[in-house]
Design a protein around this motif. Structure first.
Motif, PDB file in Angstrom:
ATOM      1  N   ASN A  68       0.804  -1.216   0.000  1.00 30.45           N
ATOM      2  CA  ASN A  68       0.000   0.000   0.000  1.00 30.45           C
ATOM      3  C   ASN A  68       0.842   1.274   0.000  1.00 30.45           C
ATOM      4  N   TRP A 341      -5.979   2.816   3.586  1.00 36.26           N
ATOM      5  CA  TRP A 341      -6.574   1.726   2.824  1.00 36.26           C
ATOM      6  C   TRP A 341      -7.492   0.901   3.713  1.00 36.26           C
ATOM      7  N   ARG A 445      -1.998   4.815  -6.710  1.00 38.51           N
ATOM      8  CA  ARG A 445      -2.677   3.731  -6.012  1.00 38.51           C
ATOM      9  C   ARG A 445      -3.634   3.040  -6.957  1.00 38.51           C
TER      10      ARG A 445
END
Length: 627
Positions: A68, A341, A445
């Motif tokens: 992430n 996230w 992302r």
């Protein structure tokens, strides 16, 4: 979520963490696939005497083995092992939405814009990074930013928690940081994953496999019974945190409406939100009679579910009274745009809840009925720009529907005139801006969003959304601007093709997206589309399906049937989610004896008109098959 101010505070160092992304040792999602992370798991398991399947299972339930980009989860966890560090995640920031949404969205009542208090960071169990650092004799930064050391840290913690025990179940439950009931649910999910096995490529190009172990047994433990007054499946842990139905001064009341659904009205939608705040603060808001409401909240760290409003009653959550009256609102601890996230534990718990509710109320498991707050339409032209846009473009709809047991797309024939949007989440990384400040590029992302252009070219302008941009300027790449953005799972009618580009009908325009055959972001679909009946040059589009004036009793003022400021012209086609009746729930006083459901003869069709759903009158359209 239904919060209309920018007053909710959150993670202090998130902006700093995102600013540091350039210095982190992370590979982009499109990097060549390697098995280094698999070898790191194997080495750490051997070093600390942790069974490899246990280590892999715990990591999967926390992060799905992703890095992430070095950013924290909504529970302040970092890296594949979700080592928590609230000190680094901090407390600051703003609400994701500058919009003016009235969460009730009912023209018969004054607009509701309550102010939220300061956000409260989660308490307890949030410094496992320090515990791991002490075990490894290293520092917290290394464990946050180095995936190899992060995995070693998680293995060291599991070994410590296992000390003196015969099995690994209790150590896994403790690793979640949850109380006994939620910890058991987390451990059950870990061992279920070990039993079934899983393999995937992570967001930074690592192929990791947990081989299935069909014979694995979960230790017997006392079943934790959910409270009798919560509506939850037995496979998740739930608690009751009731929202108050309370009379207030000035002939006002809060924070929801009593009803008798589905007897009084069919529940058609489940609306997915994110909280834009931490668990403790959000639960306090749910208990505030002067605030707004939603039915459920799901916790990030372990998937614990709190129910606030019974599903028979109407919560104030979606900014559109027609949708509120016919939906259930589920909030998820998280942030739509910041560098955080959503955990796998939360995705799984939410999917079990939503699947249970969908079965209970006969709600189809598709993206026309399981929608985000960002898919809820404005009620009239003046409310469009203020509508909220959570859970945002970083919510993984494809994975979520896999967990629901209803995988998206793949049912049509090549060349179908209908497509389901379904990009590869990890590889699809639109260049959004504004996650932390206006105009600033967001950290790269994975995303569920597909950006649409006015021509088959990346250099062409985005589409115009006259509801969001009344001046007629093109939409932007701001993370909050949904005016030229199709979402995973949504279905659209094909409007044309040009080489590797596909056009769909979107807000009355052709929206083009790059869709090469070897890396397609849309799948052929089967369904029905609607188009204006012959002789109609254009037809109006609505944000709600309200009855004709004649349907209202004499003591009620009919609600206006106001078109949205868009054009649906002859020759255009839009995916149909079916015919719905016209309804209005009149509930403007504390006394439920005054509440009335008005049902008309007028029929509407729900369509996928843009990023948000919309309604057209059934008498204005004809249906055509698409396959």
């Amino acid at each position: 979520m239904p919060m209309s101010s920018r007053s909710l505070s959150r993670t202090a160092a998130l902006a700093a963490a995102v600013a540091l992304l350039g210095g982190l040792a992370t590979a982009p999602a499109h990097a060549a696939t390697t098995d280094q992370r698999q070898r790191d798991f194997a080495a750490a398991a051997a070093e600390f005497g942790v069974p490899l399947d246990v280590l892999l299972g715990v990591s999967y339930l926390e992060s799905r083995w992703d890095f992430n980009g070095g950013t924290p989860s909504t529970a302040a966890g970092y890296g594949p092992m979700h080592l928590t560090d609230l000190r680094e995640a901090g407390v600051a920031g703003t609400h994701h939405d500058v919009g003016s949404e009235d969460p009730r969205g009912d023209d018969a009542r004054p607009a509701l814009h309550p102010q939220a208090g300061p956000d409260v960071p989660p308490q307890g169990g949030l410094q496992t990074v320090d515990e791991a650092a002490q075990l490894l004799k290293t520092d917290a930064k290394t464990l946050r930013t180095d995936t190899t050391q992060n995995i070693r840290g998680g293995a060291a913690l599991l070994a410590k928690y296992h000390l003196g025990q015969t099995g690994w179940y209790d150590a896994v439950a403790r690793y979640s940081g949850a109380d006994q009931a939620a910890g058991q649910t987390f451990a059950d999910e870990v061992f279920a994953t070990i039993k079934s096995g899983v393999s995937r490529t992570t967001d930074d190009g690592q192929l990791v496999t947990l081989a299935a172990t069909p014979g694995v047994t979960v230790p017997q433990h006392a079943e934790v019974a959910n409270p009798a007054n919560v509506e939850c499946p037995r496979t998740v842990t739930c608690e009751s945190v009731p929202a108050p139905y309370q009379e207030l001064p000035g002939n006002d009341y809060g924070n929801h409406d009593l009803a008798n659904r589905p007897v009084s009205q069919k529940i058609d939608h489940i609306v997915i939100h994110d909280t834009e705040g931490y668990w403790d603060s959000v639960l306090k808001l749910a208990q505030d009679p002067t605030y707004v409401s939603w039915n459920y909240t799901v916790r990030s760290a372990d998937g614990l579910i709190a129910q606030h409003v019974p599903t028979k009653d109407v919560a104030w959550h979606a900014g559109n009274w027609y949708i509120n009256a016919k939906s259930i609102g589920v909030e998820h601890e998280g942030f739509a745009a910041k560098g955080t996230w959503y955990t796998e534990a939360m995705y799984r718990s939410s999917a079990k809840l939503v699947g249970y509710l969908a079965r209970k109320y006969g709600i189809p498991l598709d993206r026309a009925h399981i929608i985000g707050h960002d898919n809820v339409p404005g009620t009239i032209p003046s409310t469009i720009a203020g509508m909220h846009w959570d859970p945002g473009p970083f919510w993984d709809w494809s994975h979520y529907f896999d967990l629901l047991g209803a995988p998206l797309g793949g049912f049509g024939l090549p060349g179908s005139s209908l497509v389901t949007i379904d990009p590869d989440f990890a590889k699809n990384q639109p260049a959004f801006t504004g996650c932390d400040s206006a105009g600033t590029p967001c950290a790269p992302r994975g995303s569920e969003a597909v950006v649409l252009h006015s021509q088959p070219s990346e250099s062409s302008p985005l589409l115009v959304d006259v509801g969001l941009h009344p001046q007629g300027t093109p939409s932007t790449m701001d993370v909050a601007d949904v005016g030229s953005r199709a979402a995973t799972g949504q279905q659209y009618a094909v409007a044309g093709t040009s080489g590797d580009w596909t056009a769909i009908w979107f807000l009355g325009q052709k929206g083009w997206f790059h869709n090469p055959r070897k890396a397609s972001v849309a799948k052929p679909a089967i369904g029905l589309v609607v188009t204006p009946k012959p002789g109609l040059a254009t037809i109006p589009v609505y944000g709600r399906a309200y009855p004709e004036p004649e349907a209202y009793p004499a003591n009620l003022t009919p609600q206006a049937i106001t078109p949205l400021p868009y054009t649906l012209a002859a020759g255009q086609r839009y995916s149909s989610a079916g015919v719905v009746g016209s309804e209005y729930y009149s509930a403007t006083t504390f006394d439920v004896a005054d509440h009335v459901v008005v049902k008309g003869k007028l029929k509407y069709v729900q369509i996928q008109f843009g990023h948000r759903i919309a309604f057209v009158k059934a008498d204005d359209v004809r249906f055509l098959p698409a396959f």
